[in-house]
Write a protein that holds these residues in place. Structure first.
Motif, short mmCIF file in Angstrom:
data_model
loop_
_atom_site.label_atom_id
_atom_site.label_comp_id
_atom_site.label_asym_id
_atom_site.label_seq_id
_atom_site.Cartn_x
_atom_site.Cartn_y
_atom_site.Cartn_z
N ARG A 1 0.72 -1.17 0.04
CA ARG A 1 0.01 -0.13 -0.06
C ARG A 1 0.68 1.36 -0.13
O ARG A 1 0.63 2.33 -0.62
N ILE A 2 2.28 1.42 0.78
CA ILE A 2 2.79 2.54 0.81
C ILE A 2 3.09 3.17 -0.38
O ILE A 2 2.99 4.39 -0.44
N PRO A 3 3.55 2.61 -1.60
CA PRO A 3 3.91 3.11 -2.88
C PRO A 3 2.86 3.97 -3.30
O PRO A 3 3.20 5.07 -4.04
N THR A 4 1.42 3.85 -3.09
CA THR A 4 0.40 4.34 -3.70
C THR A 4 -0.44 5.43 -2.87
O THR A 4 -1.28 6.01 -3.17
N ALA A 5 0.12 5.33 -1.48
CA ALA A 5 -0.59 6.04 -0.56
C ALA A 5 -0.39 7.66 -0.69
O ALA A 5 0.78 7.87 -1.30
N ASN A 6 -1.28 8.68 -0.39
CA ASN A 6 -0.84 10.02 -0.20
C ASN A 6 0.21 10.34 0.68
O ASN A 6 0.61 9.55 1.60
N ALA A 7 0.82 11.42 0.59
CA ALA A 7 1.90 11.89 1.35
C ALA A 7 1.66 11.60 2.86
O ALA A 7 2.56 11.25 3.65
N THR A 8 0.59 12.13 3.45
CA THR A 8 0.33 12.33 4.90
C THR A 8 0.02 10.68 5.16
O THR A 8 0.55 10.46 6.38
N ASP A 9 -0.75 9.91 4.64
CA ASP A 9 -1.15 8.66 4.88
C ASP A 9 0.34 7.33 4.88
O ASP A 9 0.39 6.84 5.71
N LYS A 10 0.96 7.90 3.87
CA LYS A 10 2.26 7.25 3.66
C LYS A 10 3.25 7.34 5.01
O LYS A 10 3.70 6.41 5.41
N VAL A 11 3.08 8.67 5.72
CA VAL A 11 4.14 8.70 6.89
C VAL A 11 3.74 7.70 8.01
O VAL A 11 4.56 7.12 8.78
N HIS A 12 2.35 7.71 7.99
CA HIS A 12 1.64 6.84 9.26
C HIS A 12 1.96 5.21 8.99
O HIS A 12 2.48 4.50 9.86
N TYR A 13 1.87 4.95 7.76
CA TYR A 13 1.96 3.46 7.19
C TYR A 13 3.60 3.22 7.39
O TYR A 13 4.03 1.95 7.95
N GLN A 14 4.10 4.04 7.11
CA GLN A 14 5.64 3.62 7.17
C GLN A 14 6.15 3.46 8.67
O GLN A 14 6.96 2.60 9.01
N ALA A 15 5.49 4.25 9.65
CA ALA A 15 5.95 4.16 11.26
C ALA A 15 5.11 2.70 11.65
O ALA A 15 5.94 2.05 12.26
N MET A 16 4.00 2.31 10.73
CA MET A 16 3.29 1.13 11.30
C MET A 16 4.19 0.04 10.77
O MET A 16 4.59 -0.90 11.59
N LEU A 17 4.78 0.06 9.85
CA LEU A 17 5.63 -1.05 9.06
C LEU A 17 6.97 -1.14 9.61
O LEU A 17 7.67 -2.22 10.12
N PHE A 18 7.51 -0.24 9.97
CA PHE A 18 8.73 -0.15 10.88
C PHE A 18 8.76 -0.84 12.19
O PHE A 18 9.42 -1.57 12.46
N SER A 19 7.58 -0.43 12.74
CA SER A 19 7.06 -1.27 14.19
C SER A 19 7.16 -2.77 14.00
O SER A 19 7.57 -3.47 14.61
N VAL A 20 6.17 -3.24 13.13
CA VAL A 20 6.01 -4.52 12.72
C VAL A 20 7.27 -5.08 12.24
O VAL A 20 7.45 -6.40 12.70
N LYS A 21 7.99 -4.44 11.49
CA LYS A 21 9.38 -5.37 11.07
C LYS A 21 10.28 -5.44 12.26
O LYS A 21 10.63 -6.56 12.48
N ARG A 22 10.21 -4.62 13.17
CA ARG A 22 10.99 -4.60 14.37
C ARG A 22 10.73 -5.89 15.17
O ARG A 22 11.43 -6.36 15.67
N MET A 23 9.36 -5.82 15.47
CA MET A 23 8.76 -6.99 16.17
C MET A 23 9.12 -8.32 15.44
O MET A 23 9.41 -9.35 16.22
N LEU A 24 9.10 -8.36 14.31
CA LEU A 24 9.18 -9.60 13.71
C LEU A 24 10.96 -9.93 13.26
O LEU A 24 11.28 -11.32 12.99
N GLY A 25 11.61 -8.94 13.66
CA GLY A 25 13.20 -9.20 13.62
C GLY A 25 13.39 -9.30 12.06
O GLY A 25 14.47 -9.91 11.73
N VAL A 26 13.04 -8.46 11.27
CA VAL A 26 13.41 -8.47 9.99
C VAL A 26 13.63 -7.13 9.43
O VAL A 26 13.23 -6.11 10.14
N ASN A 27 14.36 -6.72 8.26
CA ASN A 27 14.79 -5.55 7.82
C ASN A 27 13.59 -5.06 6.75
O ASN A 27 13.07 -5.83 6.23
#
Length: 887
Positions: A861-887
């Protein structure tokens, strides 16, 4: 010379004869004295009894069963020997106070002490009566067992200072108990977690005042000075604040001819006295409970048998405080005596009576345990209470109080405005009209009188009524909003603006209330034992089993499982009731500026606005508890009722979607036209959504248990997580713009994933630093919910709710601990305890699965999201990746 010698001899002989005569006369006089002695009063030696009072400032109060002496500031009991071993209650009531947040006039914060006095040689022992044990007194073996294992423990020992001259009574000093710091008779409330008080008595500033004695009780008034500290959680609100109280202590002699007890039935909500019976036949200790009730017996038994209405031997009399505003007095009386309708249906008339405080009776004392009163409390607390005290042996209610705080008017106008302003133009103002005030006061005090008669809260009552029936004028005229005024079912928030002739208030008494009065107070002249009565009474409850109008639902404090037994709700479907209620709130909010005029500071509009927000929050939370809900009912084998039934799967799924839709689309709360009049603030919708999103993200613990107990077609934890995932990430799944509600839900879900995934080896990296919530706490209401639902009937927590919110915001914590669950909230049968589900908890598996799906979804979803939503989604993705231990 010879002549001179003769003359001398003659004189000596005459003198001798004269002396002899005088001596004889003296002897005669002495003899007369012996025959007629002079009587003189001897000096009497003072006994010990007289010496106690001789030459001292001495005041005496002589009553029917004992005498009090106040001597030079000390208190002495003169207790007849024949009264040794007689059971008594010692109660402490506040009469005057310098701070009524700590000590409320007319209130007894401690359960009266159940005591007796015994005499051993030169010592009087004050003992606590071991009243919990019962046994067959005709069984000599069991009697010996009880005598050896359940003696009355000694609380204090007092030296016998004197016997009365006729040896019928002993005198001993009791000053320390009435001017000391004994917690058992303290007039100070200790509070309830999280708000607690600690008081230290200054004995040098404490003294005895008035003493009185009556036929079966004595009273002692004391002036007590303290230093008091108050603590909210770990925060000291104030320290060593001076407090002065005048306390009235009553020592009441309990009757030897006691009321026949009534065995309880857990299918009805009544206050209880707990007992243990030692059986000689079964040789075991059996726990049972007695129903608390007043002693109600007909004056004319024969007329009663003929079916005539008969007055009781001893009516239930309440005295009305003369400090109440004149406008309040009539509705307060009405609220109490309306219970007479229920008593008339079982053959009694004029049972409940309300009298004014007498002005011509010097013996009257509203703080004496003999008098039950309705008291006025000037305080900012928006509340009322109805505590009662019983004979611990039989459960007979001996005393009750109704405390009405003056700021209850604010609570009433808030209730009426947010729940009925859509239909009742009388409430569309800053203040209650006299008519509405009287109507509402009568309801409140009638509810409290129900407590005084022995009835507990019945939080399931209103769920018996179909939601659409609340819009029917005919139905509402007959039943009102609930089958029981002992529910927290207030006013009709379901009725719509176009509904004509619909009643908006609870009934005077509900059908459940009348049934409990029948069960509690029916008199059986032909029955000879408690057990015989119990069989008949049990059959009455059996006949009502399965009928929702007579269902009892415990108040849920330590856990929240049952969505049909919640406070502040109406109807059998919280989603439908919520839809109607939200329509009304939108209508009220849109008219707030138009209805509330002459409000330059917007103080009244802001107060009503806050109530609209709170009411909306209740609607959402009522629906949340349908998810993983379990209907709980006290049931007996062989009757139609079932002890627990899982909420149907379809209803749980619908509830998840309903709540998520509300969180996503409730920006109507932030009405700019209204809110622009207030001071600087954040949006109310954000505050509500944060709280409800957090609750929804934790509700999987309820789903775990509900799916486990469902007989068929359960709503599984896997299905819940799928529905939760689909609803929370709807914006990303369907490519729509994020709302503020979407963001809150997504952050709440990611936070809970962080707490859960650490259990299976994931990294702890969420959007907050909160630790993993325990399974126990997941079920229990937060302190904010305690305030929101009005669960704290003492009103102490609500007073500091805002300060609590500040602490929680600063420290990022929710303060709901095991200590709170054990702090004394709840009544009678208590509540459903938390059921441990750790052994069947599979949430970590599903959160892991959700994390994988969220990662894949956001990467897409992030590549097609608008600029405001993209920032939120990126923060969510960063958190989930860190939980799963992946980059």
């Amino acid at each position: 010379m010879k002549r001179w010698m003769i003359l001398l001899v003659t004189v000596m002989m005459v003198n001798f004869c004269f002396q002899t005569v005088c001596a004889d006369e003296k002897k005669k006089k002495k003899t007369v004295k012996k025959e007629e002695p002079v009587v003189r009063t001897p000096v009497k030696k003072l006994g010990k009894y007289e010496r106690l009072f001789k030459g001292k400032s001495h005041e005496t109060a002589k009553g029917g069963f004992m005498t009090l002496h106040k001597v030079d500031g000390k208190l002495y009991f003169e207790l007849p020997v024949k009264m040794m071993g007689r059971e008594m209650l010692l109660a402490s009531t506040t009469t005057e106070t310098s701070d009524n947040s700590v000590a409320i006039n007319g209130y007894k914060p401690k359960t009266p002490m159940h005591i007796c006095f015994t005499l051993a040689d030169s010592t009087v022992h004050m003992r606590q009566v071991n009243a919990r044990i019962s046994y067959d007194a005709t069984d000599s073996r069991v009697q010996q067992v009880v005598g050896q294992n359940f003696i009355n423990p000694i609380l204090e020992a007092y030296k016998v200072l004197a016997y009365t001259p006729d040896s019928s009574a002993v005198v001993f000093e009791m000053t320390a108990l009435f001017t000391g710091g004994d917690e058992s008779v303290s007039p100070i409330s200790e509070g309830s977690y999280p708000l607690t008080y600690k008081a230290s008595l200054n004995r040098s500033l404490s003294s005895l005042e008035e003493i009185k004695a009556f036929e079966d009780n004595v009273s002692v008034k004391s002036s007590l000075s303290y230093k008091v500290s108050a603590k909210l959680l770990t925060r000291m609100l104030y320290d060593n604040r001076p407090l002065t109280i005048k306390a009235t202590r009553t020592l009441l002699l309990l009757p030897e001819d006691r009321m026949r007890p009534r065995l309880s039935d857990s299918r009805l909500g009544v206050f209880l006295t707990y007992k243990q019976h030692i059986s000689g036949e079964e040789d075991r200790l059996q726990t049972y409970t007695l129903a608390n009730r007043w002693r109600l017996e007909p004056k004319d038994v024969e007329a009663f048998k003929r079916g005539e209405l008969v007055e009781p031997v001893k009516p239930i009399v309440f005295y009305l405080d003369d400090l109440f505003p004149e406008l309040w007095k009539q509705p307060l009386r009405e609220g109490l005596v309306r219970w007479n309708k229920a008593f008339e249906k079982i053959g009694f008339k004029n049972v409940v009576q309300v009298l004014d405080f007498p002005t011509d009776d010097p013996d009257f004392d509203p703080d004496n345990l003999k008098y039950s009163c309705i008291r006025y409390v000037p305080s900012t607390v928006q509340n009322a209470m109805g505590p009662s005290w019983v004979d611990p042996v039989t459960g007979e209610i001996l005393n009750a109080s109704i405390l009405v705080y003056n700021d209850i008017v604010k609570m009433l106008i808030n209730w009426r405005f947010v729940q009925t302003a859509q239909l009742d133009p009388r409430i569309r103002s800053k203040q209650l009209s006299d008519e509405l005030l009287k109507e509402s006061l009568a309801y409140v005090v009638s509810h409290e009188m129900g407590h005084c008669l022995g009835l507990m809260h019945n939080m399931a009552a209103s769920a018996a009524i179909p939601v659409d029936s609340l819009r029917s004028a005919k139905f509402m005229r007959k039943y009102g909003t609930t089958p029981s005024i002992m529910d927290y079912a207030r006013f009709n928030y379901v009725a719509q603006p176009g509904d004509k002739g619909v009643k908006l208030t609870p009934p005077d008494l509900g059908v459940y209330d009348e049934f409990v009065i029948k069960w509690l107070y029916s008199y059986f002249p032909g029955m000879n034992s408690m057990r015989e009565e119990a069989k008949e009474l049990e059959s009455w409850v059996d006949a009502k089993a399965g009928d929702p109008m007579y269902r009892y639902g415990k108040q849920q404090m330590a856990s929240r499982y049952d969505p049909s037994a919640l406070e502040e709700d109406l109807g059998d479907d919280p989603m439908k009731a919520g839809d109607y209620g939200i329509k009304n709130l939108k209508y009220i909010l849109s008219n707030l500026n138009k209805w509330i005029l002459d409000d330059e500071t917007a103080e009244h509009r802001q107060g009503f606005y806050n109530q609209i927000v709170n009411q909306y929050s209740r609607y959402l939370q009522n629906v949340v508890y349908c998810v993983g809900g379990i209907y709980l009912t006290e049931a007996k084998d062989g009757t139609p009722a079932k002890r627990f039934v899982a909420v149907p799967k379809a209803k749980q799924k619908a509830a998840v979607n309903w709540v998520i839709r509300q969180i996503r689309n409730n920006d109507w709360l932030d009405n700019r036209e209204v809110c622009s009049k207030f001071g600087l603030h954040t949006k109310a919708s954000a505050t509500v959504n944060r709280a409800v999103a957090g609750l929804l993200s934790q509700i999987y613990m309820n789903v775990t248990l509900s799916s486990y107990v469902a007989e068929k077609n359960p709503y599984t934890v896997g299905e819940f997580f799928n529905d939760f995932y689909t609803g929370v990430w709807d914006s990303a799944l369907n490519g729509r713009k994020l709302t503020s509600g979407d963001k809150l839900l997504q952050k709440a879900m990611v936070d809970m994933m962080s707490k859960s995934l650490t259990v299976i080896g994931g990294n702890k990296f969420g959007l907050t630093n909160a630790s993993r919530i325990s399974s126990d706490i997941a079920y229990a209401p937060s302190i904010r919910e305690i305030c929101l639902y009005g669960l704290d009937e003492s009103g102490t927590i609500d007073r500091y709710a805002r300060e609590l919110e500040e602490i929680e915001a600063r420290e990022g914590k929710e303060y709901m601990t095991e200590q709170m669950k054990l702090s004394g909230f709840g009544y009678g049968y208590g509540w459903q305890n938390v059921v441990a589900c750790d052994a069947i908890d599979e949430s970590t598996t599903y959160y892991y699965d959700a994390a994988l799906k969220i990662k894949a979804l956001l990467e897409k979803r992030i590549p097609t999201a608008n600029a405001t939503d993209k920032v939120h989604y990126q923060a969510m993705l960063f958190s989930v990746k860190r939980m799963l231990g992946v980059n």
